[in-house]
Design a protein around this motif. Structure first.
Motif, PDB file in Angstrom:
ATOM      1  N   TRP A   1      -0.875   0.955  -4.162  1.00 26.39           N
ATOM      2  CA  TRP A   1      -2.044   0.578  -3.491  1.00 26.39           C
ATOM      3  C   TRP A   1      -3.088   0.150  -4.331  1.00 26.39           C
ATOM      4  O   TRP A   1      -4.017  -0.545  -4.081  1.00 26.39           O
ATOM      5  N   ARG A   2      -3.265   1.021  -5.717  1.00 22.42           N
ATOM      6  CA  ARG A   2      -4.245   0.825  -6.459  1.00 22.42           C
ATOM      7  C   ARG A   2      -4.192  -0.839  -6.924  1.00 22.42           C
ATOM      8  O   ARG A   2      -5.227  -1.637  -6.867  1.00 22.42           O
TER       9      ARG A   2
ATOM     10  N   PHE B   1       0.816  -1.222   0.040  1.00 20.41           N
ATOM     11  CA  PHE B   1      -0.105   0.123   0.037  1.00 20.41           C
ATOM     12  C   PHE B   1       0.696   1.139  -0.010  1.00 20.41           C
ATOM     13  O   PHE B   1       0.364   2.152   0.773  1.00 20.41           O
ATOM     14  N   LYS B   2       1.982   1.297  -0.822  1.00 19.63           N
ATOM     15  CA  LYS B   2       2.733   2.500  -0.947  1.00 19.63           C
ATOM     16  C   LYS B   2       2.138   3.317  -2.077  1.00 19.63           C
ATOM     17  O   LYS B   2       0.992   2.909  -2.672  1.00 19.63           O
ATOM     18  N   ARG B   3       2.699   4.434  -2.254  1.00 16.43           N
ATOM     19  CA  ARG B   3       1.764   5.500  -3.124  1.00 16.43           C
ATOM     20  C   ARG B   3       1.822   4.693  -4.602  1.00 16.43           C
ATOM     21  O   ARG B   3       0.740   5.100  -5.217  1.00 16.43           O
TER      22      ARG B   3
ATOM     23  N   SER C   1      -2.905  -3.594  -5.397  1.00 15.19           N
ATOM     24  CA  SER C   1      -2.967  -4.189  -4.714  1.00 15.19           C
ATOM     25  C   SER C   1      -4.403  -4.221  -4.229  1.00 15.19           C
ATOM     26  O   SER C   1      -5.216  -5.457  -3.688  1.00 15.19           O
ATOM     27  N   LEU C   2      -5.397  -3.187  -3.891  1.00 18.48           N
ATOM     28  CA  LEU C   2      -6.520  -3.044  -3.569  1.00 18.48           C
ATOM     29  C   LEU C   2      -7.261  -3.677  -4.597  1.00 18.48           C
ATOM     30  O   LEU C   2      -8.445  -4.460  -4.387  1.00 18.48           O
TER      31      LEU C   2
END
Length: 441
Positions: free
Chosen positions: A256-257, A251-253, A259-260
């Motif tokens: 995160w997308r 969930f780094k900058r 991963s989510l």
């Protein structure tokens, strides 16, 4: 247009006469990896499938109430959440092989312990631990197979996880349906036989060269490639920027997308899957077909046919295209069933049967997409998180469905369930990367 979220590709320099290892011809190591990994998936299906027939025999001896049967049934889901979230990260930190091998040893021990169950809580604890082991299979099994697979056939091979799972589940159903004894412990403990076989087979499988390279252990990786593939093959370059994988890295900058999204699409597929199979029970009861083994076998055959179709579908289509059109199909099925509750019975049954074909086909991509979304140094952690995230909707639907049906009725509940594919469609259009044909990195 989707937001580009995939990492920038790392180019691998290949000298004349050399080839990337994922472009190799079919070799014995590919076959061993496939059997060892897919065998684990079949074992998962068997363990989850055999609990139903066993509980139907055990309920009198253990004095099972509806509440305790539900607790035992969902205990494995709790374990899957824990196993995927925790042990996927272990495989990124300490290696695929130790987690991959000892997980099967846990299956063997837990299967044996089921022979000695004396009360409900003992069975619940064992089933939770089996769920943990299944969660490890989701995270690490697909990771290992992806890293030992050939690029062009990777999607079809990983899609076979669902076929293997469905075969294991169906075998459990057949054994349970035709078992005439009263020893329910024998049914539960029968999983020890395939567990031992798969455990011994996994001992033959080395560590994946890609993981070794991601940890800077180039010499060990090179030795495995030379032994199992040949000196002319090289490992694609992998990201070695992180020496210690963690959930925080998902969930780094810049990550995160992806991963989510990997967790969300799985979440949105599993929710309707559990819902529709729960709704199937009252439909069959209405037609007087519940408990008919011929009907049950036919439904299992439809699911297996759907799974096989899904393997071809995920091989032919782009990843984004597969996600978009399958979410559209599921959304349409739920809305039609919810908006037209008084349609002819044959139409309702036909719609349910259609989903029983499409639903398992859709599940194929759950073992393909995450392996391509995440980089090697964080792959098992990412897949484990995605699998754990998906269990939230599975457990939630299982728990809330009776209340929703009683409070709002079948039609309104089905329309509510349409929110799952609708959400999946929206996040796919916004965030889904295209990963088909890429080299793992």
């Amino acid at each position: 247009m989707g937001i580009p979220i995939a990492s920038n590709p790392i180019e691998t320099t290949v000298s004349p006469g050399q080839r990337l290892v994922d472009e190799a011809r079919l070799m014995p190591i590919h076959i061993i990896a496939a059997i060892a990994c897919l065998g684990g998936a079949a074992l998962d299906g068997y363990i989850l499938g055999i609990i139903g027939p066993a509980l139907s025999i055990a309920k009198h001896e253990l004095l099972l109430t509806a509440m305790s049967q539900g607790l035992i049934a969902c205990s494995a889901l709790i374990g899957v959440f824990i196993g995927g979230l925790v042990f996927g990260n272990f495989a990124d930190r300490y290696g695929r092989r130790p987690v991959f091998s000892w997980n099967l040893a846990a299956f063997v021990v837990l299967s044996v312990l089921q022979f000695f169950v004396q009360d409900i809580w003992q069975l619940v604890v064992i089933r939770v631990l089996l769920g943990v082991a299944i969660g490890v299979e989701y995270a690490v099994g697909s990771t290992v197979l992806a890293e030992f697979s050939r690029r062009k056939s990777r999607a079809a091979l990983l899609g076979c996880f669902t076929i293997a799972w469905q075969i294991g589940f169906t075998v459990a159903f057949i054994i349970g349906a035709f078992y005439e004894g009263d020893n329910w412990r024998l049914l539960l403990g029968s999983s020890v036989i395939p567990a031992i076989i798969i455990y011994l087979l996994r001992l033959l499988l080395p560590e994946t060269p890609m993981w070794l390279k991601s940890k800077g252990r180039e010499a060990e990786a090179r030795a495995i490639v030379d032994k199992h593939f040949g000196a002319e093959y090289v490992i694609p370059d992998v990201d070695v920027s992180s020496k210690s994988a963690s959930l925080r890295e998902l969930f780094k900058r810049d990550t995160w997308r992806q991963s989510l999204y990997s967790g969300l699409f799985w979440f949105c597929q599993v929710g309707p899957f559990f819902a529709i199979f729960t709704f199937m029970v009252p439909v069959l009861e209405k037609l007087g077909l519940q408990g008919d083994h011929r009907v049950d076998l036919s439904l299992n055959a439809i699911q297996i046919a759907g799974v096989i179709f899904g393997v071809f579908l995920v091989h032919w289509m782009s990843r984004r295209g597969f996600q978009i059109w399958t979410f559209v199909a599921v959304l349409a099925i739920f809305l039609v069933l919810g908006l037209f509750p008084h349609a002819p019975t044959w139409f309702i049954v036909g719609m349910f049967a259609t989903y029983m074909f499409i639903g398992p086909a859709i599940n194929n991509i759950q073992f393909v997409y995450p392996t391509e979304i995440f980089d090697t140094h964080i792959r098992a952690t990412g897949i484990g998180f995605s699998a754990a995230f998906s269990r939230i909707s599975a457990a939630g639907v299982t728990y809330l469905l009776p209340y929703l049906l009683q409070t709002f009725g079948l039609s309104a509940t089905l329309i509510m369930m349409a929110g799952f594919p609708l959400l999946g469609l929206v996040v796919t259009l916004l965030w889904a990367p295209e990963t088909k044909g890429k080299h793992l990195r």
